[in-house]
Scaffold this motif. Structure first.
Motif, PDB file in Angstrom:
ATOM      1  N   ILE A   9      -6.650 -31.985 -16.640  1.00 36.26           N
ATOM      2  CA  ILE A   9      -6.226 -32.212 -15.251  1.00 36.26           C
ATOM      3  C   ILE A   9      -7.415 -32.715 -14.425  1.00 36.26           C
ATOM      4  O   ILE A   9      -7.330 -33.729 -13.736  1.00 36.26           O
ATOM      5  N   ARG A  10      -8.534 -31.992 -14.503  1.00 32.95           N
ATOM      6  CA  ARG A  10      -9.698 -32.233 -13.646  1.00 32.95           C
ATOM      7  C   ARG A  10     -10.261 -33.651 -13.804  1.00 32.95           C
ATOM      8  O   ARG A  10     -10.720 -34.249 -12.838  1.00 32.95           O
ATOM      9  N   ASP A  11     -10.227 -34.181 -15.030  1.00 33.06           N
ATOM     10  CA  ASP A  11     -10.813 -35.502 -15.275  1.00 33.06           C
ATOM     11  C   ASP A  11      -9.966 -36.658 -14.748  1.00 33.06           C
ATOM     12  O   ASP A  11     -10.357 -37.822 -14.895  1.00 33.06           O
ATOM     13  N   ARG A  12      -8.815 -36.358 -14.186  1.00 31.45           N
ATOM     14  CA  ARG A  12      -7.951 -37.414 -13.629  1.00 31.45           C
ATOM     15  C   ARG A  12      -7.803 -37.156 -12.135  1.00 31.45           C
ATOM     16  O   ARG A  12      -7.160 -36.187 -11.735  1.00 31.45           O
ATOM     17  N   LYS A  13      -8.363 -38.049 -11.343  1.00 32.79           N
ATOM     18  CA  LYS A  13      -8.488 -37.837  -9.895  1.00 32.79           C
ATOM     19  C   LYS A  13      -7.139 -37.553  -9.214  1.00 32.79           C
ATOM     20  O   LYS A  13      -7.004 -36.577  -8.467  1.00 32.79           O
ATOM     21  N   ASN A  14      -6.153 -38.412  -9.464  1.00 35.61           N
ATOM     22  CA  ASN A  14      -4.872 -38.255  -8.761  1.00 35.61           C
ATOM     23  C   ASN A  14      -4.086 -37.060  -9.280  1.00 35.61           C
ATOM     24  O   ASN A  14      -3.434 -36.356  -8.512  1.00 35.61           O
ATOM     25  N   VAL A  15      -4.131 -36.853 -10.588  1.00 33.66           N
ATOM     26  CA  VAL A  15      -3.448 -35.693 -11.172  1.00 33.66           C
ATOM     27  C   VAL A  15      -4.073 -34.419 -10.613  1.00 33.66           C
ATOM     28  O   VAL A  15      -3.383 -33.449 -10.273  1.00 33.66           O
ATOM     29  N   SER A  16      -5.386 -34.430 -10.499  1.00 36.59           N
ATOM     30  CA  SER A  16      -6.123 -33.266 -10.006  1.00 36.59           C
ATOM     31  C   SER A  16      -5.736 -32.949  -8.548  1.00 36.59           C
ATOM     32  O   SER A  16      -5.471 -31.790  -8.194  1.00 36.59           O
ATOM     33  N   ALA A  17      -5.658 -33.989  -7.714  1.00 40.95           N
ATOM     34  CA  ALA A  17      -5.265 -33.782  -6.306  1.00 40.95           C
ATOM     35  C   ALA A  17      -3.832 -33.259  -6.227  1.00 40.95           C
ATOM     36  O   ALA A  17      -3.523 -32.363  -5.426  1.00 40.95           O
TER      37      ALA A  17
END
Lengths: 215, 215
Positions: A185-193
């Motif tokens: 999750i964390r390594d993907r900016k939009n997914v993380s937000a």
């Protein structure tokens, strides 16, 4: 009439719990011990012939399958609490599309990872690194599509939080928690937000606080 | 505006085709050759980022995931053609419940069997009798629940043909046809009557006649 939810302390029932809280529907939970096989007891099989959780009882109405239950309450209380289905038939179509993606493409590799990483070792099995890697890659490909989609709209079906997003909460919580795969999750900016936004909702925080459960 | 359906000649798209015929919605099909990888072409991935079929285009509205598309047309044309969603929210709940059972419990073992019995040998793989037996048993258990359910009502969600039944058509056709596992249906009286009834519908006969396809 208070809604009864059977079997709250694992992923699928939590999909129902968070939905009921978002809709402001009063409910009570009926714990079932799956390790003791209470879901195979004849009385329970009358409610749910496959022996799965969750099941709800709402007066004399019984329903199973978490996503079907969530749809039922989202529609029954359309104008109460958070609208989870979109305003038009076209928006509802997109909610259903991403709800199907969650059920058919997102959930299966997480379920497989859960079995290999958490449940297997509890039963004395050694995790197979090759199978873990395969499922992480499969899930990563799905999340790449999400990353692109969430660059265009705040939530999966559009600029509104819907049943499609909500349905991801239990297993994503498991993924970033007990399964220790937060990097996906964390390594993907939009997914993380997207994850930070929806996991901060009071409804989900309440579920995590009240039912820390198996995962 | 005529609805375009991409990729008709396999199981999931046929779920959409039979639904459109039941609803009396005009459509045209756009063939895609999966063996040539046409579903991985950049133009197609703009419509369906996972590279799966079916996808529909209806004017400037695009939707994928067969069960989401079927729900969309069942709702959009609620009062045209066969009503596939039930008359009340409670009936719709039961339609959704059995539609989820189809997607989560019925479809996966048939898909696994298809890969082992039909697709594997096409690629020169030897079928593994143990895995075939396991999936047949898994499917048999689901069909045992159906047998009991169909002793109480003519169709899965009640005494009306719905999206839940319709959604079973493509893969059951495959099961009793190319997969040569008709005994799983035939040996169960109520399941057999249900299958005979719904596979005799003019809509399904038309799909089988016009798109004999892969299965």
């Amino acid at each position: 009439m208070v809604v009864k939810v059977f079997g709250p302390d694992c992923g699928n029932p939590k999909r129902v719990l968070v939905c009921l809280i978002e809709k402001g529907v009063e409910f009570e939970t009926v714990p079932l011990d799956l390790f003791k096989g209470e879901n195979r007891a004849p009385e329970f099989l009358k409610l749910q012939p496959f022996g799965s959780v969750p099941v709800i009882q709402d007066g004399d109405y019984t329903l199973f399958e978490s996503r079907a239950i969530a749809r039922y309450y989202a529609e029954k209380y359309k104008h109460q609490g958070t609208d989870l289905l979109g305003r038009t038939i076209e928006e509802r179509g997109l909610v259903e599309q991403w709800l199907e993606v969650e059920a058919q493409s997102y959930n299966p590799p997480i379920n497989d990872l859960a079995r290999k990483i958490v449940v297997g070792p509890l039963r004395g099995l050694t995790p197979d690194p090759k199978l873990i890697k395969e499922n992480e890659e499969k899930l990563g490909k799905v999340l790449d599509v999400y990353e692109e989609r969430l660059s265009k709209s705040k939530y999966l079906a559009g600029d509104f939080f819907s049943l499609a997003d909500l349905s991801h909460l239990p297993m994503t919580q498991y993924l970033v928690g007990k399964m220790e795969k937060e990097y996906l999750i964390r390594d993907r900016k939009n997914v993380s937000a997207w994850w930070n936004d929806m996991s901060s909702r009071p409804s989900w925080k309440k579920v995590v606080e009240l039912w820390p459960g198996l995962y």
